[in-house]
Design a protein around this motif. Structure first.
Motif, PDB file in Angstrom:
ATOM      1  N   SER A   1       0.815  -1.212   0.000  1.00 57.08           N
ATOM      2  CA  SER A   1       0.000   0.000   0.000  1.00 57.08           C
ATOM      3  C   SER A   1       0.849   1.262   0.000  1.00 57.08           C
ATOM      4  O   SER A   1       2.013   1.250   0.394  1.00 57.08           O
ATOM      5  CB  SER A   1      -0.920   0.023   1.227  1.00 57.08           C
ATOM      6  OG  SER A   1      -1.910  -0.972   1.131  1.00 57.08           O
ATOM      7  N   GLY A   2       0.236   2.349  -0.426  1.00 53.10           N
ATOM      8  CA  GLY A   2       0.815   3.672  -0.294  1.00 53.10           C
ATOM      9  C   GLY A   2       0.001   4.464   0.709  1.00 53.10           C
ATOM     10  O   GLY A   2       0.094   4.267   1.911  1.00 53.10           O
ATOM     11  N   ARG A   3      -0.867   5.324   0.182  1.00 51.56           N
ATOM     12  CA  ARG A   3      -1.678   6.173   1.058  1.00 51.56           C
ATOM     13  C   ARG A   3      -2.828   5.399   1.708  1.00 51.56           C
ATOM     14  O   ARG A   3      -3.376   5.846   2.724  1.00 51.56           O
ATOM     15  CB  ARG A   3      -2.218   7.341   0.234  1.00 51.56           C
ATOM     16  CG  ARG A   3      -2.747   8.478   1.071  1.00 51.56           C
ATOM     17  CD  ARG A   3      -3.203   9.635   0.212  1.00 51.56           C
ATOM     18  NE  ARG A   3      -3.862  10.642   1.047  1.00 51.56           N
ATOM     19  CZ  ARG A   3      -4.495  11.697   0.575  1.00 51.56           C
ATOM     20  NH1 ARG A   3      -4.558  11.891  -0.742  1.00 51.56           N
ATOM     21  NH2 ARG A   3      -5.068  12.548   1.395  1.00 51.56           N
ATOM     22  N   ILE A   4      -3.211   4.254   1.142  1.00 59.37           N
ATOM     23  CA  ILE A   4      -4.223   3.408   1.797  1.00 59.37           C
ATOM     24  C   ILE A   4      -3.552   2.709   2.974  1.00 59.37           C
ATOM     25  O   ILE A   4      -3.028   1.589   2.872  1.00 59.37           O
ATOM     26  CB  ILE A   4      -4.839   2.390   0.814  1.00 59.37           C
ATOM     27  CG1 ILE A   4      -5.562   3.107  -0.329  1.00 59.37           C
ATOM     28  CG2 ILE A   4      -5.815   1.477   1.548  1.00 59.37           C
ATOM     29  CD1 ILE A   4      -6.155   2.168  -1.365  1.00 59.37           C
ATOM     30  N   HIS A   5      -3.526   3.397   4.102  1.00 59.82           N
ATOM     31  CA  HIS A   5      -2.756   2.962   5.259  1.00 59.82           C
ATOM     32  C   HIS A   5      -3.284   3.732   6.467  1.00 59.82           C
ATOM     33  O   HIS A   5      -3.746   4.870   6.335  1.00 59.82           O
ATOM     34  CB  HIS A   5      -1.273   3.269   5.017  1.00 59.82           C
ATOM     35  CG  HIS A   5      -0.366   2.866   6.130  1.00 59.82           C
ATOM     36  ND1 HIS A   5      -0.081   3.706   7.193  1.00 59.82           N
ATOM     37  CD2 HIS A   5       0.344   1.727   6.357  1.00 59.82           C
ATOM     38  CE1 HIS A   5       0.750   3.098   8.013  1.00 59.82           C
ATOM     39  NE2 HIS A   5       1.025   1.893   7.540  1.00 59.82           N
ATOM     40  N   PHE A   6      -3.196   3.119   7.639  1.00 60.63           N
ATOM     41  CA  PHE A   6      -3.745   3.733   8.854  1.00 60.63           C
ATOM     42  C   PHE A   6      -3.194   5.136   9.106  1.00 60.63           C
ATOM     43  O   PHE A   6      -3.891   6.006   9.601  1.00 60.63           O
ATOM     44  CB  PHE A   6      -3.451   2.849  10.070  1.00 60.63           C
ATOM     45  CG  PHE A   6      -3.936   1.438   9.921  1.00 60.63           C
ATOM     46  CD1 PHE A   6      -5.279   1.183   9.703  1.00 60.63           C
ATOM     47  CD2 PHE A   6      -3.051   0.374   9.991  1.00 60.63           C
ATOM     48  CE1 PHE A   6      -5.735  -0.125   9.567  1.00 60.63           C
ATOM     49  CE2 PHE A   6      -3.491  -0.934   9.848  1.00 60.63           C
ATOM     50  CZ  PHE A   6      -4.842  -1.182   9.634  1.00 60.63           C
ATOM     51  N   ARG A   7      -1.903   5.338   8.764  1.00 59.85           N
ATOM     52  CA  ARG A   7      -1.286   6.650   8.966  1.00 59.85           C
ATOM     53  C   ARG A   7      -0.865   7.275   7.636  1.00 59.85           C
ATOM     54  O   ARG A   7      -0.026   8.170   7.595  1.00 59.85           O
ATOM     55  CB  ARG A   7      -0.088   6.512   9.930  1.00 59.85           C
ATOM     56  CG  ARG A   7      -0.545   6.249  11.370  1.00 59.85           C
ATOM     57  CD  ARG A   7       0.563   5.753  12.258  1.00 59.85           C
ATOM     58  NE  ARG A   7       0.983   4.398  11.928  1.00 59.85           N
ATOM     59  CZ  ARG A   7       0.317   3.289  12.291  1.00 59.85           C
ATOM     60  NH1 ARG A   7      -0.810   3.394  12.981  1.00 59.85           N
ATOM     61  NH2 ARG A   7       0.755   2.094  11.952  1.00 59.85           N
TER      62      ARG A   7
END
Length: 255
Positions: free
Chosen positions: A128-134
């Motif tokens: 993932s890139g921006r699809i992430h908890f932070r």
């Protein structure tokens, strides 16, 4: 290819709180606009395409595992022509922890990039890139470290939610992934990536979509456009598909 921002290198010796704090800093440093100087259409694998200028160099990055070691493989291609392949095998110092993948796999990836003699225009990661908890997944973290346009391509959704049901969609379909309460430092409803159906069969079995998100110096819509140009009839982008096969070959040699 050496790190440009070594202060962001993922250090597995950090505590969990320190890792998460570093991810916030990485997300703050990330640029989710189109900050590159190549034409997104020129990454196409179509040998018959009429393109102006040289096609960009695209590096696919994938991993395999040998017990407690990670095998990082990088395949760099221009169009459908492989330009360079490198790999690194290093120890894995921490187990898999959801949301902290870059701290487990970052060492082998950085070691492989340091062997690379060419200078890629775009990095495509299996993760993932921006699809992430932070908002700081593998593609964002390493994209910022090397200050390269980067895209994350994951096979499952880590967080956020799609605007439409994803089951059984036709080839070429995409739907935005929106931030929800699981995504920090983002307004609820912000687009952070796409569910993208890169390939589909006319009959069973149904192929599940990919989850594409910008890593660094690429916007949400452009990240998916780039991946759509790179799949070439396969589910996965060709550079990461080849990196996956190369990682398996290296693993077999070491065994």
């Amino acid at each position: 290819m050496d790190p440009v921002r070594p202060e962001f290198l993922p250090d597995p010796a950090l505590s969990r709180d320190e890792m998460e704090a570093l991810q916030y800093d990485v997300a703050d440093a990330a640029d989710w606009s189109d900050a590159f100087d190549f034409d997104a259409q020129e990454v196409s694998l179509d040998g018959e395409a009429s393109l102006s200028g040289d096609r960009p160099l695209v590096a696919g990055v994938d991993q395999a595992f040998l017990d407690d070691r990670g095998v990082s493989a990088i395949v760099v291609a221009r169009g459908d022509t492989v330009v360079e392949r490198v790999h690194a095998v290093t120890d894995l110092e921490i187990p898999y922890i959801p949301g902290l993948l870059s701290f487990r796999e970052g060492g082998p990836i950085v070691a492989a990039f340091e062997k690379l003699s060419c200078d890629p225009d775009l990095l495509v990661f299996d993760g993932s890139g921006r699809i992430h908890f932070r908002q700081a997944g593998l593609a964002t973290h390493l994209g910022v470290v090397f200050d390269k346009p980067s895209v994350g391509v994951a096979k499952s959704l880590l967080c956020g939610h799609p605007t439409e049901d994803v089951d059984g969609r036709p080839e070429g379909w995409r739907a935005e992934i929106l931030a929800d309460d699981s995504v920090e430092n983002a307004d609820s409803g912000d687009p952070i990536g796409h569910a993208f159906q890169s390939r589909q069969y006319d009959t069973e079995p149904i192929i599940n979509p990919l989850y594409v998100s910008p890593g660094h110096r690429v916007s949400v819509p452009t990240a998916t456009t780039l991946v759509s140009q790179l799949c070439g009839g396969y589910k996965l982008p060709e550079p990461t598909r080849q990196a996956d096969a190369y990682a398996d070959d290296v693993k077999a040699e070491y065994r």
